[in-house]
Motif scaffolding. Structure first.
Motif, PDB file in Angstrom:
ATOM      1  N   ILE A   1      -9.654 -36.735  25.934  1.00 29.01           N
ATOM      2  CA  ILE A   1      -9.986 -35.357  26.331  1.00 29.01           C
ATOM      3  C   ILE A   1      -8.777 -34.602  26.863  1.00 29.01           C
ATOM      4  CG2 ILE A   1     -12.375 -35.992  26.861  1.00 29.01           C
ATOM      5  CD1 ILE A   1     -11.651 -35.759  29.832  1.00 29.01           C
ATOM      6  N   PHE A   2      -7.592 -35.237  26.863  1.00 24.86           N
ATOM      7  CA  PHE A   2      -6.397 -34.568  27.376  1.00 24.86           C
ATOM      8  C   PHE A   2      -5.320 -34.532  26.300  1.00 24.86           C
ATOM      9  CE2 PHE A   2      -2.310 -34.994  29.900  1.00 24.86           C
ATOM     10  CZ  PHE A   2      -2.216 -33.639  30.156  1.00 24.86           C
ATOM     11  N   TYR A   3      -4.887 -33.328  25.954  1.00 21.70           N
ATOM     12  CA  TYR A   3      -3.803 -33.075  25.005  1.00 21.70           C
ATOM     13  C   TYR A   3      -2.756 -32.270  25.764  1.00 21.70           C
ATOM     14  CZ  TYR A   3      -1.552 -31.051  20.798  1.00 21.70           C
ATOM     15  OH  TYR A   3      -0.659 -30.642  19.826  1.00 21.70           O
ATOM     16  N   SER A   4      -1.671 -32.925  26.153  1.00 21.61           N
ATOM     17  CA  SER A   4      -0.719 -32.311  27.083  1.00 21.61           C
ATOM     18  C   SER A   4      -0.045 -31.067  26.508  1.00 21.61           C
ATOM     19  CB  SER A   4       0.338 -33.338  27.508  1.00 21.61           C
ATOM     20  OG  SER A   4       1.018 -33.863  26.382  1.00 21.61           O
ATOM     21  N   ARG A   5      -0.061 -30.898  25.173  1.00 23.66           N
ATOM     22  CA  ARG A   5       0.549 -29.709  24.597  1.00 23.66           C
ATOM     23  C   ARG A   5      -0.180 -28.422  25.001  1.00 23.66           C
ATOM     24  NH1 ARG A   5       4.449 -30.259  20.305  1.00 23.66           N
ATOM     25  NH2 ARG A   5       4.261 -28.012  20.225  1.00 23.66           N
ATOM     26  N   ARG A   6      -1.396 -28.531  25.559  1.00 20.70           N
ATOM     27  CA  ARG A   6      -2.093 -27.337  26.050  1.00 20.70           C
ATOM     28  C   ARG A   6      -1.370 -26.719  27.246  1.00 20.70           C
ATOM     29  NH1 ARG A   6      -4.768 -26.244  21.640  1.00 20.70           N
ATOM     30  NH2 ARG A   6      -6.423 -27.706  21.147  1.00 20.70           N
ATOM     31  N   ILE A   7      -0.621 -27.536  27.969  1.00 21.56           N
ATOM     32  CA  ILE A   7       0.098 -27.055  29.144  1.00 21.56           C
ATOM     33  C   ILE A   7       1.424 -26.455  28.683  1.00 21.56           C
ATOM     34  CG2 ILE A   7       1.145 -27.699  31.342  1.00 21.56           C
ATOM     35  CD1 ILE A   7      -0.855 -30.013  31.485  1.00 21.56           C
ATOM     36  N   GLY A   8       1.585 -25.167  28.917  1.00 25.16           N
ATOM     37  CA  GLY A   8       2.795 -24.488  28.476  1.00 25.16           C
ATOM     38  C   GLY A   8       2.760 -24.066  27.028  1.00 25.16           C
ATOM     39  N   THR A   9       1.571 -23.982  26.443  1.00 22.38           N
ATOM     40  CA  THR A   9       1.445 -23.610  25.038  1.00 22.38           C
ATOM     41  C   THR A   9       1.316 -22.090  24.906  1.00 22.38           C
ATOM     42  OG1 THR A   9       0.215 -24.106  23.006  1.00 22.38           O
ATOM     43  CG2 THR A   9      -1.064 -23.786  25.004  1.00 22.38           C
ATOM     44  N   GLU A  10       0.946 -21.615  23.715  1.00 20.28           N
ATOM     45  CA  GLU A  10       0.753 -20.185  23.468  1.00 20.28           C
ATOM     46  C   GLU A  10      -0.302 -19.627  24.416  1.00 20.28           C
ATOM     47  OE1 GLU A  10      -0.602 -17.188  19.815  1.00 20.28           O
ATOM     48  OE2 GLU A  10      -0.660 -19.363  19.570  1.00 20.28           O
ATOM     49  N   PRO A  11      -0.060 -18.456  24.979  1.00 18.24           N
ATOM     50  CA  PRO A  11      -1.034 -17.858  25.898  1.00 18.24           C
ATOM     51  C   PRO A  11      -2.429 -17.743  25.276  1.00 18.24           C
ATOM     52  CG  PRO A  11       1.032 -16.657  25.991  1.00 18.24           C
ATOM     53  CD  PRO A  11       1.166 -17.647  24.869  1.00 18.24           C
TER      54      PRO A  11
ATOM     55  N   TYR B   1      -2.025 -30.224  14.671  1.00 18.57           N
ATOM     56  CA  TYR B   1      -1.727 -31.088  15.816  1.00 18.57           C
ATOM     57  C   TYR B   1      -0.239 -31.422  15.806  1.00 18.57           C
ATOM     58  CZ  TYR B   1      -1.903 -35.065  19.012  1.00 18.57           C
ATOM     59  OH  TYR B   1      -1.689 -35.929  20.064  1.00 18.57           O
ATOM     60  N   TYR B   2       0.417 -31.188  16.937  1.00 21.96           N
ATOM     61  CA  TYR B   2       1.833 -31.522  17.077  1.00 21.96           C
ATOM     62  C   TYR B   2       2.001 -32.551  18.184  1.00 21.96           C
ATOM     63  CZ  TYR B   2       2.959 -27.452  14.180  1.00 21.96           C
ATOM     64  OH  TYR B   2       3.048 -26.555  13.144  1.00 21.96           O
ATOM     65  N   ASP B   3       2.852 -33.534  17.944  1.00 18.55           N
ATOM     66  CA  ASP B   3       3.112 -34.563  18.939  1.00 18.55           C
ATOM     67  C   ASP B   3       3.805 -33.966  20.158  1.00 18.55           C
ATOM     68  OD1 ASP B   3       2.039 -36.587  17.372  1.00 18.55           O
ATOM     69  OD2 ASP B   3       3.958 -37.046  16.413  1.00 18.55           O
ATOM     70  N   GLU B   4       3.517 -34.568  21.303  1.00 19.19           N
ATOM     71  CA  GLU B   4       4.189 -34.167  22.532  1.00 19.19           C
ATOM     72  C   GLU B   4       5.646 -34.629  22.498  1.00 19.19           C
ATOM     73  OE1 GLU B   4       5.163 -32.337  25.130  1.00 19.19           O
ATOM     74  OE2 GLU B   4       3.098 -32.465  25.895  1.00 19.19           O
ATOM     75  N   GLN B   5       6.569 -33.730  22.764  1.00 19.09           N
ATOM     76  CA  GLN B   5       7.994 -34.053  22.754  1.00 19.09           C
ATOM     77  C   GLN B   5       8.587 -34.060  24.163  1.00 19.09           C
ATOM     78  OE1 GLN B   5       9.398 -34.901  19.979  1.00 19.09           O
ATOM     79  NE2 GLN B   5       8.322 -33.904  18.307  1.00 19.09           N
TER      80      GLN B   5
ATOM     81  N   ASP C   1       9.298 -28.758  16.427  1.00 20.43           N
ATOM     82  CA  ASP C   1       8.087 -29.169  15.721  1.00 20.43           C
ATOM     83  C   ASP C   1       8.273 -29.001  14.217  1.00 20.43           C
ATOM     84  OD1 ASP C   1       6.543 -29.821  17.977  1.00 20.43           O
ATOM     85  OD2 ASP C   1       5.999 -27.712  18.278  1.00 20.43           O
ATOM     86  N   ASP C   2       7.599 -29.862  13.447  1.00 22.92           N
ATOM     87  CA  ASP C   2       7.625 -29.748  11.988  1.00 22.92           C
ATOM     88  C   ASP C   2       6.577 -28.722  11.554  1.00 22.92           C
ATOM     89  OD1 ASP C   2       9.604 -31.620  11.815  1.00 22.92           O
ATOM     90  OD2 ASP C   2       8.283 -33.282  11.344  1.00 22.92           O
ATOM     91  N   GLN C   3       6.944 -27.449  11.624  1.00 30.15           N
ATOM     92  CA  GLN C   3       6.010 -26.382  11.291  1.00 30.15           C
ATOM     93  C   GLN C   3       5.661 -26.411   9.805  1.00 30.15           C
ATOM     94  OE1 GLN C   3       7.000 -22.457  12.929  1.00 30.15           O
ATOM     95  NE2 GLN C   3       8.520 -23.455  14.242  1.00 30.15           N
ATOM     96  N   GLN C   4       4.443 -26.007   9.486  1.00 32.39           N
ATOM     97  CA  GLN C   4       4.000 -25.962   8.106  1.00 32.39           C
ATOM     98  C   GLN C   4       2.910 -24.914   7.952  1.00 32.39           C
ATOM     99  OE1 GLN C   4       2.689 -30.167   8.340  1.00 32.39           O
ATOM    100  NE2 GLN C   4       0.748 -29.448   7.510  1.00 32.39           N
ATOM    101  N   LEU C   5       2.661 -24.501   6.732  1.00 33.76           N
ATOM    102  CA  LEU C   5       1.605 -23.542   6.437  1.00 33.76           C
ATOM    103  C   LEU C   5       0.253 -24.230   6.607  1.00 33.76           C
ATOM    104  CD1 LEU C   5       0.772 -20.732   5.379  1.00 33.76           C
ATOM    105  CD2 LEU C   5       0.867 -21.687   3.078  1.00 33.76           C
ATOM    106  N   ASN C   6      -0.633 -23.596   7.342  1.00 28.02           N
ATOM    107  CA  ASN C   6      -1.944 -24.180   7.621  1.00 28.02           C
ATOM    108  C   ASN C   6      -3.033 -23.389   6.903  1.00 28.02           C
ATOM    109  OD1 ASN C   6      -4.077 -25.617   8.660  1.00 28.02           O
ATOM    110  ND2 ASN C   6      -3.971 -24.694  10.695  1.00 28.02           N
TER     111      ASN C   6
END
Length: 807
Positions: free
Chosen positions: A318-328, A298-302, A286-291
């Motif tokens: 209503i579905f953002y697949s990055r929620r699956i397997g993301t930070e606890p 928002y990061y694209d699904e890879q 991911d292209d991490q940056q200071l927020n």
């Protein structure tokens, strides 16, 4: 004069008539398969009639194609076969650059879209470049039609450059397609050809650029008889090994994984995809940056599994697949449950998926169904006692189940209606979330107007068993056909609407209105190849308390010149606004004065071996001393057929920016804002070395730096104004650096099979000491501990139909 006028009118009539007709081509049955070598020398070609008389899509929409093309279609009980002759009177000028798979880039290409149900709702695209590089695309009917290039098929192809142009052959197994079981088939078909040197795209069946969408503007392929949907069953087992070093002299850690992907056609229309023991270790960083914003980045699904064949799951947003397997979800709770002398020694950055399954398909009557399920294992933080050295585990997310279900109905005039539900539930924990929504689009017979919208209901049961519910609605009416297009939209999110356990929404509690108008000229004129211009207006209010937020008006224009360079200009004004998000406390807002903004960008002719682009812009708040500037530059060069180099530079500077800095933790919190200068600089280098159309090496290196320097601090008053405060003395300055490398060697050693050798490097550094020298930041980050991951992954595709024919 009269003769010339009559001839012109006759030509115009004939061109218009040809453009309006739906073309048809017959496929011939084969007694034995074609040998896929790109040489159209089999006897079958002597008996077939070609699809020809292509028409330009651009630049001259509807005029005869600049070069002739002949395309032949055949079939047997296992596959569709395609052979094509792409004549070119300048064969030495054919762009045959090698690229990685699924990337046509700057090469000449040919492709077909097959629509087995002939409904104009879903088409399978198979494209090949002059250099023999394959791309497969699934086109989905939406308002403008979307192309899903994450879909992967397994098929054969071969090209040849000749003295008359280039030729090709394709073999597309039926296992890649979904179609009805009947004796006689009529499929939707269109054929595309691109000639890069004059940036011309032609199609077999006319596609009107002024009509929204292209799938329904297709011809037909007939003559396919007595074929039946095959048993679609394939296995892709994988094995992988990872070695990771952290630069702390502790040596390397090794990880071995193995698993399998399974695809099974449950019926002629539906396919089950299963991923057993998933492995996503080689995906792009991911292209991490200071927020500094109030919103989650928002990061694209890879991950391929969650990108491929998920078009139905995108309904109603209503579905953002990055929620699956993301930070606890409960990662922050670890810090809040420390005993004396304890620290959080390890907190996982993501949950581990146990498996994932999706089922999708569409019946011949237009009913679509999708189901996605994923399960993540329980995740634990490690807490360490600094005096005794003992450690204990703290659960930051229990075993979790994720579900998405969608039912979709295709209607006439390329309209649709969908119902979708997302559900997340945890084991031995009351926390669960559920969102249900509808999504629709209705179009008139002439497909000039579209009424679209969605709406839904969210439900969340929290850890303490309290519940939270909310609603949303969105309605849009637009004219999307012709030179003049326009539309209006009304959007509503209730105060407690929250889809973010499985979706992505920046902010709720909003009521916004939007209107736009756009005019285009798609035929070349003067020095322009095409021209667009438009205006947009947005007005936003907060629902509770019912208060104005602000409005924005902007205008824009875009030129593509006859030399294929482009110029884009936009400018606008945003009214003064009550920003209810930046205050970070419910019910509080920051009153920001109005500002004006502008941007201009230019791109040179991308067909050249050396091309570049640049942009610059800025904003200004006339009532204060705030202003900002941004600029960027990219350079791309190709050396020979195999090598491409690209460099990107982006700079953004905000001067005297006012933003949230801190707040107290009491019942009547004090909110502190800071006046600051914010600088962001991003440098990225990408290199592709394509050895063959099956073997490629890619390299991506990115450095991102952001510096935040605070000048003074203020108290946020109840009326949204700021009062200078000299008592606040915390250091909020931030110096933030990220450097990462992604390098991968990919070998497609057999159809559907590949080997990947990858290296990932990540360095992260953050401090409260500002360093304004970019060179010094780069030097410092290379003196920072780096994490290097080396991996080898092998996937092998096994198709049941292929094995069956062998035995």
């Amino acid at each position: 004069m009269k003769l010339a006028l009559s001839s012109f009118m006759l030509l115009l009539f004939c061109t218009t008539l040809a453009a309006q007709q739906k073309k048809s081509i017959e496929a011939l049955s084969l007694s034995k398969p074609l040998h896929i070598d790109g040489l159209l020398n089999e006897e079958a070609y002597q008996h077939a009639q070609p699809a020809n008389d292509f028409l330009e899509l651009q630049p001259h929409n509807g005029k005869p194609a600049p070069q002739p093309t002949e395309v032949y279609f055949f079939y047997d009980q296992y596959a569709i076969y395609i052979g094509a002759i792409l004549y070119d009177d300048q064969p030495d000028s054919i762009f045959n650059y090698l690229t990685s798979r699924d990337n046509k880039d700057m090469a000449d290409y040919f492709g077909v879209y097959l629509d087995p149900y002939n409904k104009g709702q879903l088409a399978y695209g198979f494209f090949i470049t002059a250099a023999g590089v394959q791309s497969d695309i699934k086109a989905i009917k939406t308002n403008t039609d979307e192309e899903d290039d994450n879909w992967d098929a397994v098929w054969q192809s071969k090209t040849q450059i000749t003295e008359n142009g280039w030729t090709l052959e394709m073999r597309i197994p039926y296992s890649n397609l979904r179609f009805s079981d009947k004796d006689l088939h009529t499929w939707g078909l269109n054929i595309y050809r691109n000639i890069r040197r004059n940036n011309s795209i032609s199609t077999w069946n006319f596609v009107d650029r002024k009509t929204s969408g292209f799938i329904h503007q297709q011809g037909e392929i007939t003559g396919i008889k007595n074929i039946h949907p095959p048993l679609r069953l394939s296995f892709t087992p994988y094995t992988s090994v990872y070695a990771e070093t952290t630069g702390d002299n502790s040596g390397a850690t090794y990880l071995y994984r193995g698993g399998m992907d399974i695809k099974y056609g449950l019926s002629k229309s539906f396919t089950l995809d299963m991923m057993l023991i998933p492995d996503f270790g080689q995906i792009q960083s991911d292209d991490q940056q200071l927020n500094l914003s109030a919103y989650e980045l928002y990061y694209d699904e890879q991950r391929q599994f969650f990108n491929e064949g998920t078009e139905l799951f995108q309904r109603a947003d209503i579905f953002y697949s990055r929620r699956i397997g993301t930070e606890p979800i409960f990662a922050d709770n670890a810090e809040e449950n420390l005993n004396e002398n304890e620290i959080v020694d390890y907190n996982p950055g993501s949950t581990r998926l146990a498996n994932a399954t999706k089922l999708s398909g569409r019946t011949k009557k237009g009913w679509g169904f999708g189901f996605l399920n994923a399960m993540s294992l329980a995740s634990y933080a490690e807490i360490k006692d600094t005096t005794s050295g003992k450690t204990r585990e703290f659960e930051v997310q229990p075993f979790t189940n994720y579900n998405v279900v969608v039912i979709d109905k295709s209607l006439k005039n390329n309209s649709y209606f969908s119902l979708i539900n997302t559900h997340m539930q945890m084991s031995n924990n009351p926390y669960k979330a559920n969102v249900t929504a509808v999504d629709f689009q209705f179009r008139d017979n002439k497909k000039r107007f579209a009424l679209s919208g969605n709406g839904g209901y969210s439900y969340r049961n929290k850890e303490d068993n309290t519940t939270e519910t909310g609603t949303f609605a969105d309605i849009e009416l637009e004219k999307n056909n012709g030179s003049l297009t326009y539309g209006i939209e009304q959007l509503y999110y209730s105060e407690n609407y929250n889809p973010n356990d499985m979706g992505y929404l920046q902010t709720n509690n909003r009521l916004s209105s939007e209107a736009y108008i756009e005019y285009n000229i798609l035929e070349p004129f003067w020095i322009c190849r095409e021209w667009y211009a438009g205006a947009n207006w947005e007005y936003e209010r907060i629902v509770n308390p019912y208060d104005k937020i602000g409005s924005e008006t902007y205008i824009w224009t875009f030129f593509r010149f006859t030399n294929n360079s482009t110029l884009s200009i936009n400018t606008g004004i945003e009214s003064d606004k009550n920003d209810y998000d930046e205050a970070r406390i419910e019910g509080r807002y920051y009153h920001q004065p109005y500002h004006v903004f502008y941007n201009i960008s230019y791109d040179s002719d991308f067909r050249k071996k050396i091309s570049f682009g640049a942009y610059a812009g800025g904003y200004n708040l006339p009532e204060t001393d705030q202003y900002g500037k941004w600029m960027g530059f990219d350079l791309e060069t190709r050396i020979g057929q195999k090598f491409k180099f690209e460099y990107d530079l982006d700079i953004n500077v905000d001067y005297n920016d006012y933003g949230y800095a801190d707040s107290s933790d009491d019942s009547s919190p004090v909110i502190y804002f800071g006046k600051r200068n914010v600088t962001e600089i991003e440098n990225e280098i990408e290199m592709d070395y394509i050895l063959t159309n099956k073997l490629s090496l890619t390299f991506d290196a990115r450095h991102y730096w952001s510096g935040v320097e605070y000048k003074s601090f203020y108290l946020l008053e109840e009326n949204g104004s700021l009062t200078y405060d000299d008592s606040y003395n915390k250091n909020q300055d931030t110096n933030y650096n990220v450097f990462n490398i992604d390098m991968k060697l990919t070998w497609h050693f057999a159809p559907g099979s590949e080997m990947n050798l990858a290296w990932k490097n990540i360095i992260f550094e953050e401090s409260d000491q500002i360093n304004k020298s970019l060179s010094r930041n780069i030097k410092n980050i290379f003196n920072t501990q780096a994490t290097n991951t080396y991996s080898l992954k092998i996937l092998y595709y096994i198709d049941y139909q292929t094995i069956k024919r062998l035995f």
